[in-house]
Design a protein around this motif. Structure first.
Motif, PDB file in Angstrom:
ATOM      1  N   ARG A1384      17.260  14.478  22.745  1.00 37.84           N
ATOM      2  CA  ARG A1384      17.139  14.852  24.280  1.00 37.84           C
ATOM      3  C   ARG A1384      17.692  16.349  24.319  1.00 37.84           C
ATOM      4  N   TYR A1385      19.047  16.606  23.828  1.00 37.61           N
ATOM      5  CA  TYR A1385      19.638  17.772  23.911  1.00 37.61           C
ATOM      6  C   TYR A1385      20.053  18.387  22.567  1.00 37.61           C
ATOM      7  N   TRP A1386      20.079  19.641  22.781  1.00 44.31           N
ATOM      8  CA  TRP A1386      20.592  20.354  21.382  1.00 44.31           C
ATOM      9  C   TRP A1386      21.708  19.783  20.814  1.00 44.31           C
ATOM     10  N   GLU A1387      21.793  19.645  19.402  1.00 42.77           N
ATOM     11  CA  GLU A1387      22.898  18.987  18.848  1.00 42.77           C
ATOM     12  C   GLU A1387      24.132  19.867  18.832  1.00 42.77           C
ATOM     13  N   LEU A1388      25.332  19.255  18.972  1.00 41.97           N
ATOM     14  CA  LEU A1388      26.617  20.008  18.973  1.00 41.97           C
ATOM     15  C   LEU A1388      27.827  19.062  18.205  1.00 41.97           C
ATOM     16  N   SER A1389      28.191  19.613  17.235  1.00 38.73           N
ATOM     17  CA  SER A1389      29.281  18.842  16.523  1.00 38.73           C
ATOM     18  C   SER A1389      30.544  19.514  16.490  1.00 38.73           C
ATOM     19  N   VAL A1390      31.821  18.635  16.866  1.00 39.05           N
ATOM     20  CA  VAL A1390      32.840  19.062  17.075  1.00 39.05           C
ATOM     21  C   VAL A1390      33.702  18.452  15.820  1.00 39.05           C
ATOM     22  N   ASP A1391      34.273  19.087  14.953  1.00 43.96           N
ATOM     23  CA  ASP A1391      34.811  18.562  13.829  1.00 43.96           C
ATOM     24  C   ASP A1391      36.300  18.427  14.154  1.00 43.96           C
ATOM     25  N   LEU A1392      36.802  17.202  14.084  1.00 44.66           N
ATOM     26  CA  LEU A1392      38.139  17.069  14.508  1.00 44.66           C
ATOM     27  C   LEU A1392      39.139  16.872  13.153  1.00 44.66           C
ATOM     28  N   GLN A1397      42.231  21.432  18.908  1.00 46.06           N
ATOM     29  CA  GLN A1397      42.494  22.095  20.075  1.00 46.06           C
ATOM     30  C   GLN A1397      41.380  22.335  20.778  1.00 46.06           C
ATOM     31  N   HIS A1398      40.108  22.615  20.139  1.00 45.96           N
ATOM     32  CA  HIS A1398      38.876  23.136  20.827  1.00 45.96           C
ATOM     33  C   HIS A1398      38.512  21.843  21.936  1.00 45.96           C
ATOM     34  N   LEU A1399      38.459  20.744  21.229  1.00 47.11           N
ATOM     35  CA  LEU A1399      38.264  19.653  22.085  1.00 47.11           C
ATOM     36  C   LEU A1399      39.275  19.234  23.286  1.00 47.11           C
ATOM     37  N   LYS A1400      40.440  19.325  22.946  1.00 50.06           N
ATOM     38  CA  LYS A1400      41.577  19.318  23.767  1.00 50.06           C
ATOM     39  C   LYS A1400      41.432  20.395  25.054  1.00 50.06           C
ATOM     40  N   SER A1401      41.092  21.430  24.608  1.00 49.60           N
ATOM     41  CA  SER A1401      40.656  22.426  25.704  1.00 49.60           C
ATOM     42  C   SER A1401      39.626  22.109  26.582  1.00 49.60           C
ATOM     43  N   ILE A1402      38.582  21.429  26.152  1.00 46.69           N
ATOM     44  CA  ILE A1402      37.355  20.968  26.772  1.00 46.69           C
ATOM     45  C   ILE A1402      37.989  19.918  27.756  1.00 46.69           C
ATOM     46  N   LEU A1403      38.618  18.986  27.263  1.00 46.08           N
ATOM     47  CA  LEU A1403      39.125  17.610  27.987  1.00 46.08           C
ATOM     48  C   LEU A1403      40.005  18.308  28.987  1.00 46.08           C
TER      49      LEU A1403
END
Length: 1710
Positions: A1384-1392, A1397-1403
């Motif tokens: 449905r949506y364009w794929e996006l992968s966040v490698d932890l 830090q990137h995902l923490k900033s989003i959250l």
């Protein structure tokens, strides 16, 4: 706006200053020479003349210099030459220009700081040292001691007093440089204290001095040479000095000498190591005045050219150019360098006619005729005003100052205005032509440019018809169509006087600038007999070039001067051929490029090498494999960490390449780059910058990166706005800020959020339902209602604690409005008349101060709504202070909440002092806990001092005793633990350890609520040493574990040490404890302290201390609630052994309670039941902490089972009586809190049902504390409105232990065992982990499928689960990857695994993750099953997807403007639209929509136009076929790798095979026809001029599309061989075919066979005259050979068909 404040320093000097100069390091002061200098200076040793001051607070120091003489090169001396004057300084580069007034020369010095080798101990020039031991100044002014020049070693001349301002107040600074004395003392020299203005009449004893060290050094770089001869006139001092640069970026130091009317330009360059400046040449330009401009320069490329500038309107009848005409002197070759390299380029300006105008012209008697019109009458010029000076230069504007006083502001014209500016920069000659008097029009600019270039190449443009009549069929100018040149547009007559050969230029300098001029370059190469180059440019523009038949017009003498550089290859460089070979997998030679000019070519070549060849080092170390530089330059190295597609994208971005630039790249060349961008669009990296995301067309990532940048800089929360509510609703319950759009997605099937709001609201009256019995009087009935209301108020007063957790961080206050605080309504309404029931009637006894702590909790709940990223300052905090004293408790809670969300750090210190001095207990508690929470783990000293004032144990023994309330002391002790959390601070740990067992003092000191203080000390000690375990550095002597164990089990009290010995010397008069430890007071704090110190350490020896007793006798000595604490402490120490099952929980119960009982034993069933229940509750509490925020189903099922067991026990009166209702309710409350911790933020329905069940129970033993526990569980279950959950970090566990201590208050004023304010510390354990997908187009929350991968642990392998977002993520340290999954949506992968830090900033920004819906797809909310998408609709139809697709419905599936407009105008049935064309356009549109690549639409159209032009035969150039060839070769390279790679290209449908087949048919039809193809091929192979007909264009098209190598002049070889009648003719034809087969893969097709047939046919026709001499056997041999070649080609063609069978099968759709 804030005004900048300047600091003005007043400088006091001990000498007169003649001038001050600004430098890179500070100020230079130039001393003014006075008449008494000779009297004050010693003989042969003059005073320094230049001083420096690097800082206003520094003292003035002399400057030293280092001349550049041959013998004085190593001599360092003071600048003391009075004849040297500073005329110019510069900061970058740090140089200084001086003028010698005696010799009349200028010098350039490098100004730098003094190195370590220059100083008093320097070994340089020791000969200047004097041997005098000591001297006394007499009255004679002539007896001075200086004999030598002032070298740096002679520091006696410069001595400094130890304290200049105080030790010698009468000391005149000038005397420090007037005389010198030498003393054997090592401390310094002695100098006389003399005033220069007063005579010395008596002997003066010189005080002890220390030398002045110089700060700056002047190192000579260049100096004018002195010309010998008596007739030389000395130059005057430069009136103007400035730096400038020419068009070639050569830098010059220019100074104007008015006495000679010359501008001397000294060229300087930096050395390779950038350490020094080199001055290679000097240029002298006659000038009356000069000013530096940014657009006009003093030099050209190698030679000195000063151009004329015509100023329109300046020449009038009353204006003259000059007032005198002195003779022009020859430029002086005054260069002080070893070589005179630049002198051979210097020419007399009167010989090259490049005098500046309208500045006064200095020329000799030879004035050219064409310039005489400007100087008609010399006497007339004397009477008219003339230009006197230039002034006020700004950019390209300057002011002319006339002799009459008039000033004119003029603007120097730009070099060019069209797109050719980049080509023109190296040709200063163009400036002369373009700006000649009369000025060209805009339409004639291109014609002038062409004429200029042809002139510079040596052509006589007057003899060239095609340069006089520039009217081609195809416009040559990139901006305007070429017009016929007027005779007046030719510029000045000096054009023919200069050409590029006369300046010793090679072919490279000119041809590098003519890459855009195919026609002229073709003619140039034809005249130079470069056949391969001629063939290359003929193939590109056959229709344009075929008409040029003029012969060579370059003089043979000039051609002989051409020097072909070594890099000029026989095969012409063609970037399209290089890219084509790259696509075919051939090994190419490095492609030549010009640094700074061919940047686009360099970018494309490296991008192809990176993406097509897969060389990751193409842009770094291996760039030389693909590029060869044609001039000096450096490669730029890049470093990437992504795939090949990512390499390409980041490389493009690093070089400044944008999507707009990509649109200007031809579609065939750009296709691989678009393909790489598309692949990156499908699988991007989450940490790419905003620019990269913009390049790949991911608006979701662009917005995410943009928002992340804002969060980093301004910490602005990007939360979604809640739905608008009225002010009445907002004030009603305080929970209207919960984002309904998000909660509606999380819990879309029910109204649980509204139910939670109903349960936690406390602002409306409660329903008091009491039935009046007949025997009950009205007065008794009123009392019953009020008693019922009092029970309900116990619940109402406990609601704010849970409401604060529910609304956590959900509100962004308006700075101009106060924070809305919901009312705590303790009234009721009695049905059926809805009468008011109040507790203030006096009918019943109401506890005093009952609402104090509930009001505090209400203030905390209101303050916790404020998000950490809100704009809060000290003024707003003070603005919310209520005026009514009744609201002081709420404001105290508000202050604590501000500390918990981090805003209390902004409160001014003055306000903190003001709050504390008021002595309000609640305010002090809230403020101390708030500032401590805001400074968590920082060891802030200011906060430490603030807390220490409220803790007597931290005050000195002699300090004044302060009357600090007990609860304030408890809050201060907890504050110490918060501020020093995890630091292991020894002093605080020692104090807190002793405070756990603080004994009661006399006169009721420390006698009330001792349990809460001891518990606070234990919790604080645990926080200070949190998780340190046995690694308590520096605390071995304290025996912390042993001391805590003694506090747990009891024993003799240890003697107090230090200051506590005197403080606790007097015993208590009320409490008699003796020397034993009261474990009822110390056990809870010591147990939790031991648990927190050894948290997660799995220390079994310490855990065994906490095991419950295994005998009934020992069990009787322990309180049951202490068993809960011990079990909890033991389990969290053995963290890794906690398992989410009932077996583990029951394993914590001692064996004596789990087996069968002997009836003979005297067993206390009450003790056993209570112990078992409390141990079970403690284990469940540990299980909740272990799996807090994880929503672990096993842990929840286990806890839920025990909760049901406890409820069943409570339902039976007999069983409940044995254990006790209070004990059962305590255990059940702990289990409910444990379930809420596990399911925190999830809103689990089962837990909500339990909370609602206990909410309804208000009678019996259900007191204020149990209500607080139940509603805290409800708040944790919906923590932050479902946006937050709990963490399991050490800090979070410590906060939860403080907040969920298993002893809740019995009433609202109870703080005996635990301070109520600590319940709010659970906020410190909250962390945002809700991920909310937001559609980037609609900016609305939506559903998106996530793929979450867990890391491998010892409990489970690497696991991948699918979650439907919005969802609560697990703790980030447990995750490996989070991916937005398609389709449905364009794929996006966040490698932890790399960083979190990137995902923490989003959250942290409300978890907003921007996603982009794919074209043709609908959101999950509108299409849950995926049955309404574009592809599904096409598949359901019984026809192809193209026919089932309706272009008019395009707006439903995509919002791209280009696609919508294309569908509107080209994909609808109309009268002028053919059906086939409509199908073709619909297919294009379908491909762009399904692939979601609207940028490919121009490529589809361009391919169709190129093939259509080829089929119709109306091509004018072969450039579109070049692009089509690159597209086909890219497609072939993908297909030849196998079917698995078929989808790697953007053109995956039937469109490209059909277009390719159409092009092949068109070219094959031309080969099979007889309309002049033989004559065109014959003329081409003979090197003859081709006619301008369609045959020539088709021949060029065929050669380009089929990759046929150059065949010019090869026919002469064939003809020569056949005329000799030898047997080598077949072998020669074999060689020709072999050559073609080797260089052109196209010959394996039928088209290649047809071409070979044409070659043989033409060869036989040309050799018919010698057929008689060839035997029949030879002809038979030739025919057999011909058929053999055809057989081999047919076999190859069959192989080609088999290879492309898949492609051919796809053609059935069309």
């Amino acid at each position: 706006k804030r005004r900048r404040m300047s600091l003005i320093s007043v400088l006091f000097c001990f000498f007169q200053v003649s001038d001050v100069w600004a430098t890179k390091f500070g100020l230079l002061l130039e001393r003014k020479n006075t008449a008494n200098d000779a009297q004050l200076s010693p003989p042969g040793e003059p005073l320094p003349t230049v001083f420096s001051m690097l800082h206003p607070l520094d003292e003035i120091a002399p400057v030293v210099c280092k001349p550049a003489g041959l013998f004085d090169g190593s001599r360092v001396q003071y600048v003391s030459d009075s004849t040297m004057k500073v005329v110019f300084t510069c900061c970058q580069p740090s140089i200084l220009v001086s003028y010698d007034t005696v010799q009349g020369i200028h010098s350039v010095w490098a100004l730098r700081k003094v190195t370590c080798s220059v100083g008093p101990s320097s070994p340089l020039h020791y000969s200047a040292l004097h041997s005098h031991q000591s001297r006394i100044m007499t009255s004679s002014p002539g007896l001075h001691s200086r004999v030598h020049s002032p070298s740096i070693s002679n520091m006696a001349a410069l001595s400094r007093a130890h304290s200049p301002g105080m030790a010698a107040p009468s000391f005149s600074g000038a005397a420090r440089f007037n005389t010198s004395f030498h003393s054997p003392s090592s401390r310094g020299h002695h100098g006389s204290l003399l005033c220069p203005n007063s005579p010395v009449n008596e002997t003066t004893l010189v005080p002890e001095m220390e030398p002045i060290l110089p700060d700056l050094c002047m190192e000579q770089l260049w100096s004018e040479t002195v010309t010998a001869g008596c007739d030389r006139e000395m130059s005057s001092q430069a009136s103007k000095v400035f730096l400038t640069s020419d068009l070639c970026e050569n830098r010059y130091l220019c100074f104007l000498v008015e006495s000679h009317q010359q501008l001397r330009c000294v060229k300087f360059i930096e050395s390779n190591d950038m350490s020094q400046l080199i001055f290679p040449s000097v240029t002298t330009i006659p000038a009356k005045d000069a000013e530096p401009l940014q657009l006009t320069d003093v030099s050209g490329c190698g030679s000195v050219f000063v151009s004329k500038v015509f100023v329109p309107g300046l020449l009038s009848n009353t204006f003259s150019l000059t007032n005198h005409l002195p003779h022009l002197s020859k430029p002086a070759d005054n260069i002080s360098t070893p070589t005179n390299a630049g002198s051979r380029h210097l020419q007399r300006l009167d010989e090259v006619d490049v005098m500046p105008s309208p500045v006064s012209e200095l020329r000799g008697p030879n004035i050219k005729h064409h310039e005489a019109s400007f100087l008609e009458d010399y006497s007339f010029q004397q009477a008219t005003p003339y230009i006197q000076a230039l002034r006020d230069p700004v950019c390209n504007r300057v002011t002319l100052e006339l002799s009459s006083g008039t000033m004119l502001r003029i603007s120097v014209p730009e070099i060019a205005t069209s797109e050719i500016r980049a080509v023109v920069q190296v040709l200063v000659k163009w400036y002369n032509i373009y700006n000649a008097p009369g000025g060209p029009s805009a339409h004639a600019e291109w014609n002038l440019f062409v004429t200029c270039f042809m002139t510079l190449m040596g052509y006589n443009t007057e003899r060239l018809n095609w340069t006089r009549n520039l009217h081609f069929e195809v416009p040559l100018s990139p901006v305007i169509a070429a017009k016929k040149a007027r005779p007046s547009d030719g510029g000045s007559d000096e054009v023919s006087d200069c050409n590029i050969w006369s300046q010793d230029r090679n072919i490279y300098t000119t041809t590098a600038c003519l890459t855009v001029l195919y026609v002229y370059y073709f003619k140039f190469n034809e005249d130079l007999q470069l056949d391969d180059y001629v063939d290359l440019y003929w193939r590109d523009y056959p229709s344009l070039i075929c008409g040029f038949t003029e012969s060579c017009l370059i003089d043979q003498a000039l051609i002989g001067q051409v020097q072909c550089p070594s890099f000029l290859r026989a095969e012409p460089p063609c970037v399209l051929s290089w890219l084509s070979g790259c696509l075919r997998g051939e090994e190419n030679q490095p492609f030549p490029y010009l640094p700074g000019i061919c940047q686009r070519t360099r970018l494309l070549v490296l991008s192809y090498a990176l993406y097509i060849l897969g060389d990751e080092n193409a842009t770094s170390s291996d760039a030389s494999k693909y590029l060869v530089k044609l001039s000096a330059g450096m490669f730029v190295f890049f470093c990437f960490t992504a795939s090949l597609c990512g390499f390409v994208c980041v490389h493009l971005l690093t070089t400044g390449f944008t999507l707009k630039d990509l649109e200007s790249v031809p579609f065939g060349v750009a296709l691989p780059i678009r393909e790489a961008i598309y692949r990156c669009r499908e699988q991007p990296c989450s940490d790419w910058s905003e620019e990269v995301c913009l390049l790949i067309g991911r608006q979701d990532l662009t917005k995410q990166a943009h928002k992340m940048t804002l969060a980093k800089s301004k910490a602005v929360s990007l939360s979604l706005e809640p739905p608008p509510t009225t002010e009445a609703d907002e004030e009603e319950d305080g929970m209207s800020d919960i984002i309904q759009e998000v909660t509606g997605l999380i819990w879309s099937q029910d109204l649980r959020v509204q139910e939670v709001r109903r349960l936690l609201q406390s602002s409306r009256p409660v329903r008091v339902s009491v039935v009046q019995l007949p025997e009950v009087s009205d007065h008794e009935y009123i009392e019953e209602k009020e008693n019922k209301l009092l029970q309900l108020c116990q619940r109402t007063m406990a609601l704010p604690v849970g409401r604060g957790l529910f609304t956590l961080f959900s509100y962004h206050p308006v700075p101009t409005e106060p924070l809305p605080v919901p009312k705590l309504n303790l009234t009721g309404r009695a049905p059926p008349r809805n009468t008011m029931v109040d507790l203030n009637s006096g009918n019943i006894d109401v506890p005093p101060n009952m609402t104090s702590w509930p009001s505090f909790h209400n203030g905390v709940a209101a303050g916790l709504k404020i998000a950490p990223a809100s704009q809060v300052d000290s003024a707003w905090i003070a603005y919310n202070k209520p005026k009514s004293p009744e609201l002081a408790n709420e404001y105290a809670g508000f202050l604590m909440a501000l500390g918990l969300n981090g805003h209390l750090t902004k409160l001014a210190t003055l306000n903190i002092h003001d709050y504390l001095t008021k002595g309000h207990e609640m305010t002090s508690i809230g403020l101390l806990l708030g500032v401590s929470s805001a400074k968590l783990g920082t060891m802030d000293m200011s906060i430490t001092r603030l807390l220490s004032i409220h803790i007597p144990a931290l005050l000195p023994p002699t300090s004044t005793e302060l009357d600090v309330p007990h609860n304030v002391q408890v809050a201060a002790v907890i504050g110490i633990g918060l501020v020093y959390q995890g630091t292991g601070h020894r002093h605080n740990a020692e104090v807190l350890l002793s405070e756990i067992g603080r004994p009661p003092g006399p006169e009721m000191e420390y006698c009330t609520d001792r349990e809460s203080y001891s518990l606070a000390a234990g919790l604080a000690l645990g926080m200070v040493c949190l998780g340190h375990g046995s690694n308590l550095i520096g605390m071995t002597d304290l025996n912390v574990p042993e001391q805590l164990y003694q506090y747990m089990v009891g024993g003799h009290r240890r003697a107090q040490a230090g200051a506590n010995r005197e403080r606790h010397k007097s015993p208590s008069y009320q409490i008699k404890e003796g020397d034993t430890i009261n474990v009822d007071v110390t056990c809870p704090g010591a147990t939790l302290a031991l648990a927190m110190i050894y948290l997660k350490t799995n220390n079994r020896s310490i855990a065994d201390w906490l095991k419950p007793p295994d005998t009934w006798f020992l069990l009787d000595f322990i309180k049951p609630e202490f068993l809960l604490l011990r079990t909890l402490a033991r389990c969290i120490i053995m963290w890794d052994e906690i398992l989410p099952n009932t077996e583990w929980v029951k394993s914590n119960i001692p064996q004596i309670m789990r087996g069968t009982f002997d009836p003979s034993e005297d067993i206390n069933m009450e003790t056993m039941a209570q112990a078992q229940d409390y141990i079970t509750a403690g284990a469940c509490m540990a299980l909740g902490l272990r799996f807090a925020g994880s929503a672990n189903s096993d842990a929840f099922d286990c806890l839920y089972e025990f909760a049901r067991t406890f409820m069943k026990i409570m339902s039976f009166a007999g069983t409940a009586a044995v254990t006790g209702y209070y004990n059962l309710q305590t255990g059940l409350s702990m289990i409910l809190l444990a379930m809420s911790m596990v399911m925190s933020g999830t809103g689990n329905l089962k837990v909500l049902q339990l909370c609602r069940f206990f909410h309804k129970r208000t009678g019996g033993e259900m007191n204020y504390g149990f209500h607080m526990a139940h509603h805290m569980a409800l708040g944790l279950l919906f923590l932050g409105g479902g946006r937050y959950t709990l963490s399991t970090s050490n800090s979070a566990i410590a906060a939860l232990l403080c907040a969920l201590y298993p002893h809740f208050p019995a009433h609202s004023t109870d703080n005996r065992y635990h301070l109520q304010a600590l319940r709010h510390l659970a906020v410190l354990a909250a962390e945002p982990r809700l991920l909310v997908p937001v559609d980037v187009d609609s900016l609305k929350p939506c559903y998106a499928l996530l793929e979450v991968t867990y890391k491998e642990t010892k409990w489970y392998d690497e696991t991948t689960v699918e979650l439907m977002a919005p969802t609560m993520l697990p703790e980030l340290h447990l995750l490996k990857r989070v991916k937005v999954k398609g389709p449905r949506y364009w794929e996006l992968s966040v490698d932890l695994s790399k960083e979190t830090q990137h995902l923490k900033s989003i959250l942290s920004r409300d978890g907003v993750l921007y996603v982009k819906l794919r074209a043709g797809q609908l959101p999950y909310k509108d299409d849950p099953q995926g049955w309404k998408s574009l592809l599904t609709t096409s598949a359901n139809q019984r026809s192809s997807g193209v026919r089932a697709f309706k272009p008019e419905d395009i707006s439903t599936f995509t919002s791209e403007p280009a696609l919508v407009s294309f569908a509107e105008f080209f994909c609808k049935t109309s009268d002028g639209m053919k059906h086939d064309t409509l199908l073709l356009f619909s297919a294009m549109l379908y491909e762009c929509v399904t692939q979601e690549c609207p940028e490919m639409l121009p490529t589809y159209i361009a391919i169709e136009q190129a093939v259509g032009s080829l089929r119709r035969g109306d091509l004018l150039q072969t450039f579109p076929l070049w692009q089509l060839r690159l597209v086909v070769e890219l497609w072939d390279s993908r297909m030849l790798k196998g079917p698995a790679n078929a989808n790697d290209t953007l053109l995956t449908s039937e469109f490209l095979p059909v277009m390719k087949n159409t092009a092949d048919i068109a070219l094959d039809s031309w080969l099979k026809g007889q309309n002049g193809r033989i004559s065109a091929l014959r003329s081409y192979m003979r090197g003859e001029v081709l006619s301008r007909d369609a045959q020539s264009v088709m021949l060029a098209s065929f050669l380009v599309y089929r990759s046929i190598p150059c065949l010019r002049n090869t026919h002469s070889q064939l003809e020569g061989k056949t005329n000799s009648c030898s047997r080598e003719a077949p072998q020669l034809r074999l060689f020709t075919l072999t050559f073609m087969c080797r260089h052109s893969p196209a010959v394996i097709t039928t088209a290649g066979a047809s071409l070979c047939h044409v070659v043989f046919e033409m060869s036989l026709l040309e050799s018919c005259s010698v057929v008689e001499s060839i035997s029949s056997s030879q002809i038979l041999y030739d025919c057999n050979f011909y058929h053999f070649i055809l057989y081999q080609m047919f076999s190859s063609f069959l192989l080609y068909l088999m290879t492309h069978a898949v492609v051919l099968l796809k053609m059935k759709y069309f």
